[in-house]
Scaffold this motif. Structure first.
Motif, PDB file in Angstrom:
ATOM      1  N   LYS A   1       0.838  -1.196   0.000  1.00 13.92           N
ATOM      2  CA  LYS A   1       0.000   0.000   0.000  1.00 13.92           C
ATOM      3  C   LYS A   1       0.872   1.246   0.000  1.00 13.92           C
ATOM      4  N   TYR A   2       1.930   1.230   0.798  1.00 14.50           N
ATOM      5  CA  TYR A   2       2.857   2.365   0.847  1.00 14.50           C
ATOM      6  C   TYR A   2       3.512   2.595  -0.516  1.00 14.50           C
ATOM      7  N   LEU A   3       3.678   1.519  -1.287  1.00 15.00           N
ATOM      8  CA  LEU A   3       4.344   1.603  -2.587  1.00 15.00           C
ATOM      9  C   LEU A   3       3.351   1.719  -3.749  1.00 15.00           C
ATOM     10  N   ASP A   4       2.084   2.030  -3.429  1.00 15.39           N
ATOM     11  CA  ASP A   4       1.051   2.247  -4.451  1.00 15.39           C
ATOM     12  C   ASP A   4       0.763   0.984  -5.275  1.00 15.39           C
ATOM     13  N   CYS A   5       0.834  -0.167  -4.610  1.00 16.43           N
ATOM     14  CA  CYS A   5       0.475  -1.431  -5.260  1.00 16.43           C
ATOM     15  C   CYS A   5      -0.788  -1.993  -4.611  1.00 16.43           C
ATOM     16  N   ARG A   6      -1.463  -2.903  -5.294  1.00 17.60           N
ATOM     17  CA  ARG A   6      -2.696  -3.493  -4.787  1.00 17.60           C
ATOM     18  C   ARG A   6      -2.507  -5.001  -4.610  1.00 17.60           C
ATOM     19  N   VAL A   7      -3.028  -5.520  -3.492  1.00 20.35           N
ATOM     20  CA  VAL A   7      -2.907  -6.943  -3.187  1.00 20.35           C
ATOM     21  C   VAL A   7      -4.289  -7.587  -3.207  1.00 20.35           C
ATOM     22  N   GLU A   8      -4.417  -8.669  -3.943  1.00 21.27           N
ATOM     23  CA  GLU A   8      -5.654  -9.462  -3.961  1.00 21.27           C
ATOM     24  C   GLU A   8      -5.338 -10.839  -3.375  1.00 21.27           C
ATOM     25  N   TRP A   9      -5.961 -11.150  -2.238  1.00 21.01           N
ATOM     26  CA  TRP A   9      -5.705 -12.430  -1.581  1.00 21.01           C
ATOM     27  C   TRP A   9      -6.644 -13.501  -2.096  1.00 21.01           C
ATOM     28  N   HIS A  10      -6.121 -14.714  -2.236  1.00 22.89           N
ATOM     29  CA  HIS A  10      -6.915 -15.839  -2.717  1.00 22.89           C
ATOM     30  C   HIS A  10      -7.226 -16.839  -1.607  1.00 22.89           C
ATOM     31  N   MET A  11      -6.915 -16.478  -0.380  1.00 21.21           N
ATOM     32  CA  MET A  11      -7.269 -17.260   0.796  1.00 21.21           C
ATOM     33  C   MET A  11      -7.269 -16.319   1.992  1.00 21.21           C
ATOM     34  N   LYS A  12      -7.833 -16.768   3.104  1.00 20.75           N
ATOM     35  CA  LYS A  12      -7.940 -15.930   4.285  1.00 20.75           C
ATOM     36  C   LYS A  12      -6.784 -16.178   5.243  1.00 20.75           C
ATOM     37  N   GLU A  13      -6.428 -15.115   5.948  1.00 25.05           N
ATOM     38  CA  GLU A  13      -5.403 -15.263   6.982  1.00 25.05           C
ATOM     39  C   GLU A  13      -5.890 -16.253   8.040  1.00 25.05           C
ATOM     40  N   GLY A  14      -4.971 -17.116   8.487  1.00 21.00           N
ATOM     41  CA  GLY A  14      -5.328 -18.130   9.470  1.00 21.00           C
ATOM     42  C   GLY A  14      -5.682 -19.464   8.852  1.00 21.00           C
ATOM     43  N   GLU A  15      -5.935 -19.475   7.534  1.00 16.56           N
ATOM     44  CA  GLU A  15      -6.209 -20.730   6.846  1.00 16.56           C
ATOM     45  C   GLU A  15      -4.909 -21.469   6.560  1.00 16.56           C
ATOM     46  N   THR A  16      -5.015 -22.774   6.458  1.00 13.22           N
ATOM     47  CA  THR A  16      -3.863 -23.608   6.145  1.00 13.22           C
ATOM     48  C   THR A  16      -3.836 -23.897   4.648  1.00 13.22           C
ATOM     49  N   PHE A  17      -2.645 -23.802   4.047  1.00 12.22           N
ATOM     50  CA  PHE A  17      -2.528 -24.095   2.626  1.00 12.22           C
ATOM     51  C   PHE A  17      -1.526 -25.225   2.395  1.00 12.22           C
ATOM     52  N   GLN A  18      -1.767 -25.946   1.323  1.00  7.03           N
ATOM     53  CA  GLN A  18      -0.855 -26.995   0.880  1.00  7.03           C
ATOM     54  C   GLN A  18       0.069 -26.392  -0.175  1.00  7.03           C
ATOM     55  N   PRO A  19       1.376 -26.539  -0.011  1.00  5.56           N
ATOM     56  CA  PRO A  19       2.280 -25.993  -1.035  1.00  5.56           C
ATOM     57  C   PRO A  19       2.252 -26.878  -2.297  1.00  5.56           C
ATOM     58  N   VAL A  20       2.457 -26.321  -3.499  1.00  4.71           N
ATOM     59  CA  VAL A  20       2.660 -24.905  -3.753  1.00  4.71           C
ATOM     60  C   VAL A  20       1.291 -24.274  -3.993  1.00  4.71           C
ATOM     61  N   LYS A  21       1.036 -23.134  -3.366  1.00  3.35           N
ATOM     62  CA  LYS A  21      -0.273 -22.483  -3.428  1.00  3.35           C
ATOM     63  C   LYS A  21      -0.131 -21.053  -3.939  1.00  3.35           C
ATOM     64  N   HIS A  22      -0.974 -20.689  -4.916  1.00  2.34           N
ATOM     65  CA  HIS A  22      -1.054 -19.297  -5.368  1.00  2.34           C
ATOM     66  C   HIS A  22      -1.868 -18.534  -4.319  1.00  2.34           C
ATOM     67  N   VAL A  23      -1.174 -17.868  -3.424  1.00  5.90           N
ATOM     68  CA  VAL A  23      -1.791 -17.274  -2.241  1.00  5.90           C
ATOM     69  C   VAL A  23      -2.406 -15.914  -2.525  1.00  5.90           C
ATOM     70  N   ALA A  24      -1.740 -15.104  -3.352  1.00  6.80           N
ATOM     71  CA  ALA A  24      -2.215 -13.740  -3.618  1.00  6.80           C
ATOM     72  C   ALA A  24      -1.651 -13.253  -4.938  1.00  6.80           C
ATOM     73  N   THR A  25      -2.249 -12.174  -5.446  1.00  8.19           N
ATOM     74  CA  THR A  25      -1.755 -11.495  -6.635  1.00  8.19           C
ATOM     75  C   THR A  25      -1.514 -10.031  -6.276  1.00  8.19           C
ATOM     76  N   VAL A  26      -0.356  -9.525  -6.657  1.00  7.90           N
ATOM     77  CA  VAL A  26       0.007  -8.137  -6.361  1.00  7.90           C
ATOM     78  C   VAL A  26       0.184  -7.398  -7.678  1.00  7.90           C
ATOM     79  N   ARG A  27      -0.443  -6.226  -7.798  1.00  4.54           N
ATOM     80  CA  ARG A  27      -0.375  -5.453  -9.033  1.00  4.54           C
ATOM     81  C   ARG A  27       0.163  -4.057  -8.764  1.00  4.54           C
TER      82      ARG A  27
END
Length: 294
Positions: free
Chosen positions: A66-92
Motif C-alpha cells: 500500500k505504501y508503494l502504491d500497489c494493490r494486493v488481492e488475496w486468494h485465501m484468508k489469513e489463518g487458513e492452512t494451505f498446501q504448497p505450492v499455493k497461489h496465495v495472492a496477486t500483487v499489481r
C-alpha cells in the motif's frame, strides 16, 4: 455474527514501522528498480515449502505494498492452512515498486507464518491431549519485531502472554532475591501496580508456591517442573488453596514438542513456551512477476 478481523487488535503506531523496514532495505539508490521502471506488472505470491502451513502476516504484507502504491488481492484468508505450492495472492503495480517491496514483504510473511504454523501445531497437540488450559508464547522475541511475532501467535490460535514489561508483572528469581522474599516482592509490587495488573510469580518448589499464593499472586509459574511431579504438585495446590484464593497455575521452562504432552495437564491453566517463536522454521514464499501476454 462474523468476528472482527484479527488485524483490528494492532495499534495504529505499527504502520510507521513499514517505512523504517523499507528504508533499512533500500538506504540509498535502487539500482535494480532503475532497470525495470514503472511499467505496470502483475506478480503472483506463492506459498512454497514441503508441508502444510498457516498464512499469517497479511496486514504487514498489505501495508508494505500500500505504501508503494500497489494493490494486493488475496486468494485465501489469513489463518487458513494451505498446501504448497499455493497461489496465495496477486500483487499489481509498477514493476520497480513490486520489486522494492518484495523482500521486506516476504520476510514479514515468512516469519509471521512460521510462528503461526508452529503455534497451531502446539495447540493441536495440546487439544489432542485433552488440555483445557491456555498455550502462550513468551516475551523472548526479536527486538523491534515483537508485534509481528506476537501477531503470528494469535493467528496460530494461542495466547500472546504479556506483550511487554508494562502489561503484566512477572516476578522471577532475580526480583525475589533482590527484594528479600516472595512475600516482600509481591507486597512491594502491589503497592505500586494497583489492582489492575496481574502478578505472575516464578517458583521452584511447593513451599515457594504456597508462599506466593498466600501473599496474593495471581499466577504461580511452576518453573522447570515436569511429568508426574508437575501433575501431583498442581493437584495438591488446587486442593489446598482452591477454596481460599483465586489463582492460576502456569508451567514454563524447557517446553518443546517432545515433552509437550507431559506438560499439558489439566490442573495447569497456562503453558508458556518460547518454542513457538524462537528458532522456528520460516515458511517459504516467493513473488514472481508474470510475463506480459502477447
Amino acid at each position: 455474527m462474523v468476528p472482527p478481523a484479527l488485524e483490528h487488535v494492532l495499534p495504529p503506531s505499527w504502520k510507521a514501522q513499514v517505512l523504517n523496514w523499507l528504508q533499512e532495505d533500500t538506504p540509498s539508490f535502487d539500482w535494480g528498480g532503475y532497470i525495470v521502471g514503472d511499467v505496470p506488472r502483475e506478480a503472483y505470491l506463492f506459498g512454497k515449502g514441503k508441508t502444510p502451513a498457516v498464512l499469517a502476516g497479511v496486514p504487514f504484507f498489505d501495508e508494505v505494498f500500500k505504501y508503494l502504491d500497489c494493490r494486493v488481492e488475496w486468494h485465501m484468508k489469513e489463518g487458513e492452512t494451505f498446501q504448497p505450492v499455493k497461489h496465495v495472492a496477486t500483487v499489481r503495480g509498477p514493476a520497480r515498486k513490486l520489486l522494492l517491496g518484495e523482500r521486506v514483504a516476504l520476510n514479514l510473511l515468512a516469519r509471521c507464518s512460521g510462528i503461526a504454523t508452529k503455534s497451531r501445531h502446539f495447540k493441536d497437540i495440546a487439544d489432542e491431549n485433552g488440555f483445557k488450559g491456555v498455550i502462550a508464547g513468551t516475551r523472548k522475541t526479536t527486538p523491534g519485531f515483537r508485534l509481528v511475532e506476537k501477531y503470528g501467535m494469535l493467528v496460530g490460535g494461542i495466547d500472546g502472554h504479556r506483550t511487554d514489561l508494562s502489561s503484566m508483572v512477572m516476578l522471577k528469581d532475580n526480583h525475589i532475591w533482590s527484594s528479600g522474599s516472595i512475600t516482600k516482592a509481591i507486597e512491594q509490587t502491589r503497592s505500586v501496580s494497583g489492582f489492575s495488573l496481574l502478578i505472575d510469580v516464578e517458583v521452584r518448589s511447593e513451599s515457594e508456591a504456597d508462599e506466593a499464593i498466600a501473599a496474593g499472586a495471581d499466577v504461580v509459574m511452576l518453573d522447570n517442573i515436569e511429568g508426574r511431579v508437575l501433575l501431583d504438585l498442581a493437584q495438591r495446590l488446587k486442593e489446598r488453596w482452591g477454596a481460599k484464593r483465586k489463582f492460576l497455575l502456569e508451567t514454563s521452562g524447557g517446553i518443546e514438542e517432545g515433552n509437550l504432552r507431559s506438560r499439558a495437564v489439566n490442573p495447569i491453566d497456562i503453558l508458556s513456551t518460547s518454542a513457538v517463536h524462537q528458532s522456528v522454521q520460516h515458511i517459504d514464499f516467493s513473488l514472481k512477476i508474470q510475463k506480459p501476454k502477447p
